[in-house]
Write a protein that holds these residues in place. Structure first.
Motif, PDB file in Angstrom:
ATOM      1  N   GLN A   5     -47.918 -12.800  14.706  1.00 18.78           N
ATOM      2  CA  GLN A   5     -46.891 -13.715  15.208  1.00 18.78           C
ATOM      3  C   GLN A   5     -46.447 -13.316  16.621  1.00 18.78           C
ATOM      4  O   GLN A   5     -46.163 -14.183  17.453  1.00 18.78           O
ATOM      5  CB  GLN A   5     -45.688 -13.718  14.265  1.00 18.78           C
ATOM      6  N   LEU A   6     -46.394 -12.008  16.883  1.00 24.69           N
ATOM      7  CA  LEU A   6     -46.045 -11.549  18.222  1.00 24.69           C
ATOM      8  C   LEU A   6     -47.115 -11.955  19.227  1.00 24.69           C
ATOM      9  O   LEU A   6     -46.805 -12.395  20.342  1.00 24.69           O
ATOM     10  CB  LEU A   6     -45.858 -10.028  18.225  1.00 24.69           C
ATOM     11  N   VAL A  10     -46.742 -14.508  22.514  1.00 20.95           N
ATOM     12  CA  VAL A  10     -47.197 -14.270  23.890  1.00 20.95           C
ATOM     13  C   VAL A  10     -48.038 -15.454  24.376  1.00 20.95           C
ATOM     14  O   VAL A  10     -47.906 -15.912  25.519  1.00 20.95           O
ATOM     15  CB  VAL A  10     -48.000 -12.960  23.993  1.00 20.95           C
ATOM     16  N   GLU A  11     -48.898 -15.962  23.503  1.00 23.66           N
ATOM     17  CA  GLU A  11     -49.769 -17.075  23.885  1.00 23.66           C
ATOM     18  C   GLU A  11     -48.985 -18.340  24.191  1.00 23.66           C
ATOM     19  O   GLU A  11     -49.429 -19.187  24.985  1.00 23.66           O
ATOM     20  CB  GLU A  11     -50.775 -17.340  22.757  1.00 23.66           C
ATOM     21  N   GLN A  12     -47.807 -18.496  23.567  1.00 26.78           N
ATOM     22  CA  GLN A  12     -46.986 -19.685  23.808  1.00 26.78           C
ATOM     23  C   GLN A  12     -46.201 -19.619  25.121  1.00 26.78           C
ATOM     24  O   GLN A  12     -45.714 -20.635  25.610  1.00 26.78           O
ATOM     25  CB  GLN A  12     -45.983 -19.866  22.666  1.00 26.78           C
ATOM     26  N   VAL A 322     -50.685  -8.361  32.183  1.00 24.53           N
ATOM     27  CA  VAL A 322     -49.319  -8.817  31.953  1.00 24.53           C
ATOM     28  C   VAL A 322     -49.087  -9.064  30.468  1.00 24.53           C
ATOM     29  O   VAL A 322     -48.049  -8.687  29.905  1.00 24.53           O
ATOM     30  CB  VAL A 322     -49.036 -10.093  32.767  1.00 24.53           C
ATOM     31  N   ASP A 323     -50.061  -9.667  29.803  1.00 25.28           N
ATOM     32  CA  ASP A 323     -49.938  -9.931  28.366  1.00 25.28           C
ATOM     33  C   ASP A 323     -49.747  -8.635  27.580  1.00 25.28           C
ATOM     34  O   ASP A 323     -48.964  -8.580  26.623  1.00 25.28           O
ATOM     35  CB  ASP A 323     -51.179 -10.664  27.857  1.00 25.28           C
ATOM     36  N   GLU A 324     -50.472  -7.590  27.970  1.00 25.56           N
ATOM     37  CA  GLU A 324     -50.343  -6.307  27.282  1.00 25.56           C
ATOM     38  C   GLU A 324     -48.923  -5.752  27.420  1.00 25.56           C
ATOM     39  O   GLU A 324     -48.346  -5.248  26.448  1.00 25.56           O
ATOM     40  CB  GLU A 324     -51.355  -5.298  27.841  1.00 25.56           C
ATOM     41  N   LYS A 333     -38.903  -4.911  20.628  1.00 27.37           N
ATOM     42  CA  LYS A 333     -37.823  -5.757  20.114  1.00 27.37           C
ATOM     43  C   LYS A 333     -37.990  -5.993  18.617  1.00 27.37           C
ATOM     44  O   LYS A 333     -37.005  -6.003  17.857  1.00 27.37           O
ATOM     45  CB  LYS A 333     -37.793  -7.090  20.867  1.00 27.37           C
ATOM     46  N   ASN A 334     -39.233  -6.173  18.203  1.00 29.86           N
ATOM     47  CA  ASN A 334     -39.498  -6.380  16.785  1.00 29.86           C
ATOM     48  C   ASN A 334     -39.200  -5.119  15.987  1.00 29.86           C
ATOM     49  O   ASN A 334     -38.626  -5.168  14.886  1.00 29.86           O
ATOM     50  CB  ASN A 334     -40.963  -6.794  16.599  1.00 29.86           C
TER      51      ASN A 334
END
Length: 728
Positions: A5-6, A10-12, A322-324, A333-334
């Motif tokens: 889900q995390l 990121v993809e969204q 950046v995604d990493e 945060k999770n």
């Protein structure tokens, strides 16, 4: 939230939203008063939409404010990703403990863990989820102001205490998700910030990689092994490259070798400072260097926000990098439980009862007493006799400035001064006829230039009193960040006050409030010296406990006090030389000074007690040890006084022959041992092959077979004749 889900989150995200997560700003940008937001927003060029994508917030105070910001933030954030509150909680949130250099003097890992637990509880209920602590920068130059945040000069002790702090803040693995009285620890400053040339803050660090790894990196590695979830970059350059843009330091060592998979955050403004360092031409190049080095969060500059879109468009930076970084931030945060519980531990009602509670203040008082070092006690002046009259004089006598420079939320108005501590203890005496008389000057004494009236009154009170408790040292603004000093002697006005009082009453107990080791030769006439550091909220009460013998001092310094500033850097585990002073101290052509000794005035590990301890019968279970067979080293320690006390027993080794020059001695074990009056006890240490490993020229950590000297004592100077052991 599941890992998948995390990743999907990121993809969204748009690229701008991702870059927002990589940015940290201060809480005033989220003020509910427009006039308070306008200035900061204009200065950084941020608009409301950008602010609601910024991923973390620095320095917000209080549960109510954190909850208000979080609620508003999530309402305006398109994907409802919670923000994350961080703050400078160094040695206490509102209940302030001794500065870390003072607390280290306890040599008590449990005291460090308790301090971190109390700090975490107060910080979390007030809305924080991350604290910028522990600072594990090894320090050997007391001119550097931030020695107050460190645990001293020894790599082994530094690592032990760093690990204890991380565990105190974070608890057991998994606790951050479920125990909202815990916070994530951010280890700082990576790396070797404490080795700044000349002891000048923010200055260059220049050393071999072998020494960097063998001495300076061990504390960070210990904190990471303990589970620290964040690391902060240092301001300094090292090996010619500023840490914040140092690919080798951050990727090769921190990520690959140490296995750190948490969040890497810059220090305040450090990304943009790559331009001032001269390794980046502009914000674009600064962002390029930092993102490739692996810096996930840019604190309080906007190089990422201003330039990453263009860097990705040009192909200079891959969006996958950046995604990493974004994923690591979301994972943190999770792990903190923020997606399910965005307010986490913030609770206004509990905040009123938890923060600055009587229980926490009592823990701080005990901890402070355990951190006070008795450096001198001629003629057993201490503990003070309850029937004696006492004049409490000097700039620190009535000053509430006992918290230190990094007590962000500390309340000086509620801190116990030295005078208050002595007066309260005197008032609590059971026998009114044996209550000490405590007097002081009507006017507070200045730290630099005491007025003539204060000096005159101090002299008169000293004449009339049996004992003078003279509180000297530094203002808290004289140590800490950006507070390096070339002269670490006491201010001239304090020395003149000491001399004037000494002429009329030689029975002086000097109590020192300071954030660094000092050159104390100007007060050699003091009969007793207590190093109180900045002892925290309950400092005055803790000092009174020691002065009157309610607490028997057990603390020992973890950073050498020089005879002269000209000896600096001075530390106990120096390398041997080809012409060692000890072999021929009367010869000229040996490694020495002509005008001062080679030795510290007070060496690492030194501290006195009202008890007296003796050491004898040092033996080992074998003359050799190996990778599979450790050796037990034992010693008899006796309290041959009539006072119960605690001794810090220290084990040192010397590697006689190595591929790289080895130190003349190294701490490899210590134990706090409580001994009743007259009690003897056999104290054992296990020495393993792993204990004698060091970093070789090829930068690998391993041991060399050969001979070692092993000894035990009460400090790094006063040791028993060593055992000769062989590593097979």
């Amino acid at each position: 939230m599941e890992q998948s889900q995390l990743v999907n989150l990121v993809e969204q995200m748009t690229l701008e939203e991702k870059i927002g997560q990589l940015t940290q700003i201060t809480g005033d940008f989220y003020s509910d008063k427009a006039e308070e937001r306008t200035g900061p927003m204009s200065q950084l060029g941020l608009n409301d939409d950008q602010i609601m994508n910024v991923g973390t917030v620095l320095g917000v105070v209080g549960a109510s404010e954190c909850k208000r910001i979080q609620k508003n933030y999530m309402e305006h954030n398109r994907l409802h990703i919670p923000t994350l509150f961080m703050g400078d909680v160094i040695h206490g949130y509102e209940t302030i403990f001794p500065i870390p250099l003072g607390l280290a003097s306890s040599w008590d890992t449990e005291a460090f863990r308790r301090m971190a637990e109390v700090s975490a509880e107060e910080a979390s209920v007030s809305g924080l989820s991350v604290v910028f602590s522990p600072m594990v920068d090894l320090v050997r130059d007391p001119r550097w102001g931030r020695v107050m945040e460190s645990t001293g000069e020894d790599p082994y002790l530094n690592g032990r205490l760093a690990s204890a702090m991380v565990k105190g803040y974070q608890g057991e693995p998994g606790d951050l998700s479920t125990q909202f009285n815990k916070v994530a620890a951010c280890v700082k400053h990576f790396a070797a910030y404490g080795a700044a040339t000349g002891g000048r803050d923010y200055n260059t660090v220049d050393m071999s990689e072998q020494r960097l790894r063998d001495v300076y990196l061990r504390g960070y590695e210990a904190a990471i092994e303990a589970g620290a979830r964040l690391v902060m970059t240092s301001f300094n350059s090292i090996g010619g490259v500023p840490a914040t843009g140092n690919l080798h330091l951050m990727q090769d060592i921190l990520r690959s070798e140490f296995g750190f998979d948490g969040v890497l955050i810059s220090d305040f403004g450090a990304v943009k400072e790559l331009i001032a360092h001269g390794v980046a031409e502009d914000e674009t190049q600064a962002a390029d260097l930092s993102i490739h080095a692996g810096v996930d969060i840019e604190m309080m500059t906007l190089c990422y926000m201003h330039t990453l879109v263009g860097l990705i468009s040009s192909g200079t930076v891959s969006e996958s990098i950046v995604d990493e970084s974004v994923l690591r931030i979301l994972e943190l945060k999770n792990e903190l439980g923020l997606f399910e519980h965005p307010f986490r531990g913030a609770d206004e009602d509990r905040e009123k009862t938890v923060v600055f509670s009587a229980e926490h203040r009592e823990i701080a008082r005990r901890t402070a007493a355990e951190s006070i070092v008795m450096l001198r006690n001629d003629d057993s002046l201490l503990p003070l006799d309850a029937e004696r009259s006492i004049a409490v004089l000097g700039p620190g006598a009535q000053s509430p400035d006992v918290l230190g420079a990094w007590s962000w939320r500390g309340r000086t108005d509620a801190a116990v001064t030295l005078l208050q501590g002595l007066q309260e203890l005197a008032a609590d005496g059971e026998d009114e006829g044996r209550r000490p008389s405590v007097v002081t000057t009507q006017e507070r004494c200045d730290y630099f230039v005491p007025t003539k009236s204060v000096v005159s009154e101090s002299i008169e009170l000293a004449k009339q009193s049996d004992v003078v408790v003279l509180a000297l040292g530094e203002l808290s603004t004289m140590s800490g960040e950006a507070s390096s000093r070339s002269n670490i002697r006491l201010p001239k006005g304090q020395v003149e006050l000491f001399e004037a009082i000494h002429e009329v009453n030689p029975h002086i107990v000097v109590v020192l409030f300071n954030g660094r080791p000092l050159d104390l030769h100007d007060i050699d006439g003091a009969e007793a010296i207590l190093e109180a550091w900045y002892p925290g909220t309950e400092g005055g009460a803790a000092i009174a406990d020691v002065l009157f013998g309610a607490v028997n001092p057990s603390a020992k310094i973890t950073m050498s006090f020089p005879e002269s500033v000209g000896q600096i850097p001075i530390y106990y585990d120096e390398d041997n030389t080809g012409r060692p002073y000890e072999v021929a101290p009367n010869e000229k052509y040996v490694s020495k000074y002509l005008d001062v000794s080679n030795y510290a005035a007070f060496p690492f590990g030194f501290g006195l007690s009202f008890s007296h301890f003796t050491y004898d019968s040092l033996v080992s279970s074998s003359n050799s040890f190996s990778a599979t067979e450790p050796v037990t080293v034992s010693v008899n320690v006796t309290n041959d006084s009539n006072v119960d006390g605690t001794e810090i027993v220290q084990l040192y080794i010397r590697d006689l022959v190595g591929e790289v020059v080895r130190p003349v001695k190294q701490l490899k074990g210590f134990k706090r041992v409580a001994l009743a009056a007259g009690e003897s006890r056999r104290i054992e240490f296990s020495l393993t092959e792993e204990d004698v490993r060091y970093v070789h020229l090829d930068c690998t950590m391993r041991s060399d077979p050969g001979d070692f000297l092993v000894s035990v004592g009460g400090n790094s100077r006063d040791l028993l004749d060593p055992l000769h052991l062989h590593l097979d």
